[in-house]
Every structure is written in structure tokens, then in C-alpha cells.
Design a protein around this motif. Structure first.
Motif, mmCIF file in Angstrom:
data_model
loop_
_atom_site.group_PDB
_atom_site.id
_atom_site.type_symbol
_atom_site.label_atom_id
_atom_site.label_comp_id
_atom_site.label_asym_id
_atom_site.label_seq_id
_atom_site.Cartn_x
_atom_site.Cartn_y
_atom_site.Cartn_z
ATOM 1 N N LEU A 35 1.554 3.652 8.371
ATOM 2 C CA LEU A 35 0.607 4.366 7.517
ATOM 3 C C LEU A 35 -0.464 3.457 6.942
ATOM 4 O O LEU A 35 -1.593 3.890 6.706
ATOM 5 C CB LEU A 35 1.365 5.051 6.366
ATOM 6 N N GLN A 36 -0.101 2.185 6.685
ATOM 7 C CA GLN A 36 -1.008 1.222 6.048
ATOM 8 C C GLN A 36 -1.099 -0.034 6.920
ATOM 9 O O GLN A 36 -0.592 -1.086 6.551
ATOM 10 C CB GLN A 36 -0.499 0.847 4.661
ATOM 11 N N HIS A 93 -2.376 -5.031 -1.025
ATOM 12 C CA HIS A 93 -2.710 -5.975 0.036
ATOM 13 C C HIS A 93 -1.445 -6.610 0.619
ATOM 14 O O HIS A 93 -1.360 -6.853 1.820
ATOM 15 C CB HIS A 93 -3.611 -7.096 -0.500
ATOM 16 N N GLU A 135 -3.267 -2.222 7.518
ATOM 17 C CA GLU A 135 -3.943 -3.398 6.979
ATOM 18 C C GLU A 135 -3.094 -4.141 5.960
ATOM 19 O O GLU A 135 -3.409 -5.267 5.572
ATOM 20 C CB GLU A 135 -5.271 -2.976 6.322
ATOM 21 N N CYS A 136 -2.017 -3.525 5.507
ATOM 22 C CA CYS A 136 -1.134 -4.153 4.520
ATOM 23 C C CYS A 136 -0.354 -5.299 5.168
ATOM 24 O O CYS A 136 -0.057 -5.272 6.358
ATOM 25 C CB CYS A 136 -0.186 -3.105 3.957
ATOM 26 N N LEU A 187 5.950 1.886 6.619
ATOM 27 C CA LEU A 187 4.822 1.561 5.745
ATOM 28 C C LEU A 187 3.617 1.094 6.548
ATOM 29 O O LEU A 187 2.483 1.525 6.303
ATOM 30 C CB LEU A 187 5.269 0.487 4.746
ATOM 31 N N ASN A 224 -2.234 1.363 -2.240
ATOM 32 C CA ASN A 224 -2.986 0.546 -1.284
ATOM 33 C C ASN A 224 -2.891 -0.956 -1.585
ATOM 34 O O ASN A 224 -3.914 -1.629 -1.779
ATOM 35 C CB ASN A 224 -4.455 0.974 -1.262
ATOM 36 N N ALA A 275 3.030 2.648 -1.450
ATOM 37 C CA ALA A 275 2.026 1.923 -0.673
ATOM 38 C C ALA A 275 0.856 2.835 -0.321
ATOM 39 O O ALA A 275 -0.304 2.424 -0.355
ATOM 40 C CB ALA A 275 2.648 1.334 0.588
ATOM 41 N N ALA A 276 1.164 4.089 0.004
ATOM 42 C CA ALA A 276 0.105 5.046 0.329
ATOM 43 C C ALA A 276 -0.750 5.363 -0.901
ATOM 44 O O ALA A 276 -1.958 5.571 -0.793
ATOM 45 C CB ALA A 276 0.717 6.332 0.882
#
Length: 245
Positions: free
Chosen positions: A77-78, A54, A80-81, A74, A52, A48-49
């Protein structure tokens, strides 16, 4: 189709056959593509890092790493995911933990292909997708009218945990909206309540015996009245301010 308009999807499941089937379904769509696959929660966080995505379809039980823990790691770190839990198990604990971890959806692996595709698009738009029988029960507890006494200590605890879980998942970046709302019409309240239960426009139309275009109009007016941009924020508003029961 430009990269910007393509929904990037990451598949996380320790069964190769499951990932293969999902990849086939998703890559057949013009507006989405599978950008990566992971067989464990640890690998999912790493990919995922790098990729990126969606939207992430996340299994719960995997041999190497728990999917719910991976979801939280996850999203740390992300942020917006959008993570959708995809599992064989329709269990209350998993739904609770999925909401707490930050997942926007909970689906079963026996869902129809069109439902999976709809879930990708809905998650990308920021909508909540909790449509299994147990998930509906959990969300039902969460949106229970405030002030109604629980029948026993266990139910009171469940109601408190569910409501806190929904608020923590969908309310972290949502500004206080109560003072912005105009009076809703009776029909708008009905539509808002069905939105809170995760129903799509066509499902709301069938349930309320009105046209889908009419539902879209009501949804648009609801969003305007409380000055929010999407359905998830509208549901947060409804839960926090007692507009659903």
C-alpha cells in the motif's frame, strides 16, 4: 524545522515499554519525529496509510499479527515507505523473510541508541541496513561469486534463495546498469564490496585504513560511473554483475 525536512517514523511493537524508549530516543533528534505507534501488524498497516511515515520500525513477533506479513502488506500500500525490522531474534529465517517482504534493514533491540538513529537516517536515504551477525551471513551468501559450486544441495538452495530475495527486494525498480559502468579502480572495488556488506563510510574507512573523506570520494565516483543515485542501487549493481565476492 519544517515538516518537509523531518523524517516521519512509525513504531510497531506490542510492548509499550519498547515503543516508549524508541519514541524518547527518536523525538530527541531535531531531524525526526515519531508520528504514530502500533501494537500489532494490522494496526501498523492502517496507521501507515493514515500517517504516511517515511520509516517504520517493525517488530517480528507480536500477539496480534506477524510483523513480516505486516511489512509486505504495508509496502504493497505504501511502496515509498522504508521498513526496518527491529527484533530480539537474530535468525536466518527472519532475515530471509524480511528481505522478501521488502524491508530495507534488520536490527536487534539491544542495538545502541546511536545505531538506531543512524538506521532511521540510512533507511530514509534508501540504504540497506543489515548489520547483525546472521544478516551478514545471509547477505554474504547472496553476494557469493556466481559460478562457485555449493558444497551440497542445502547450501545451493540457500544461495539461490538469498540471491533471489536480494534481487526482488532491491531490484524491482532498478534499471539494468551493466552497460553503464566504466572500469573501477582497485580501491573502488574494495569500497563497493564493503558497501554491499552494509558498512557505513566511517566503518569502511577504518576497515581499509583510509580517511572517511577519501571513502566519500570513492563512493561518489562509484555512483557516477554506474549512473545511479544512491548506495542501494550501487549494491544491486554490484551483486548482479559479480563485482563483489
Amino acid at each position: 524545522m519544517t515538516e518537509k525536512s523531518t523524517i516521519r517514523v512509525l513504531l510497531v511493537d506490542d510492548q509499550h515499554l519498547v515503543r516508549h524508549g524508541l519514541r524518547f530516543i527518536i523525538n530527541a533528534q531535531q531531524d525526526m519525529e515519531v508520528v504514530g505507534e502500533a501494537g500489532s501488524g494490522h494496526e501498523a498497516v492502517r496507521l501507515a496509510a493514515e500517517l504516511n511515515p517515511h520509516v517504520v520500525f517493525m517488530d517480528v513477533q507480536m500477539e496480534d499479527g506477524d510483523g513480516l506479513e505486516a511489512t509486505q502488506a504495508l509496502l504493497d500500500l505504501q511502496p515509498e515507505c522504508k521498513v526496518v525490522i527491529l527484533t530480539t531474534f537474530d535468525q536466518e529465517d527472519y532475515v530471509y523473510q524480511g528481505i522478501r517482504a521488502g524491508a530495507v534493514g534488520y536490527l536487534l533491540k539491544d542495538a545502541a541508541p546511536e545505531e538506531l538513529i543512524d538506521a532511521v537516517r540510512a533507511a530514509y536515504r534508501g540504504e540497506a541496513i543489515y548489520r547483525t551477525a546472521v544478516a551478514a551471513k545471509v547477505i554474504g551468501i547472496a553476494v557469493r561469486s556466481p559460478g562457485t559450486p555449493a558444497q551440497d544441495e542445502k547450501k545451493a538452495k540457500e544461495a539461490k534463495e538469498a540471491k533471489e530475495a536480494v534481487n526482488s527486494t532491491f531490484g524491482q525498480e532498478t534499471r539494468e546498469l551493466a552497460s553503464l559502468a566504466d572500469a573501477f579502480t582497485g580501491r573502488e572495488l574494495e569500497v563497493l564490496q564493503q558497501m554491499a556488506y552494509g558498512l557505513r563510510n566511517e566503518e569502511i574507512a577504518r576497515k581499509l585504513f583510509i580517511g572517511e573523506s577519501t571513502v566519500k570520494t570513492h563512493v561518489h565516483r562509484i555512483l557516477q560511473k554506474i549512473q545511479v543515485e544512491d548506495r542501494t542501487q550501487a549494491v544491486v549493481f554490484a551483486i548482479r554483475n559479480g563485482y563483489v565476492k
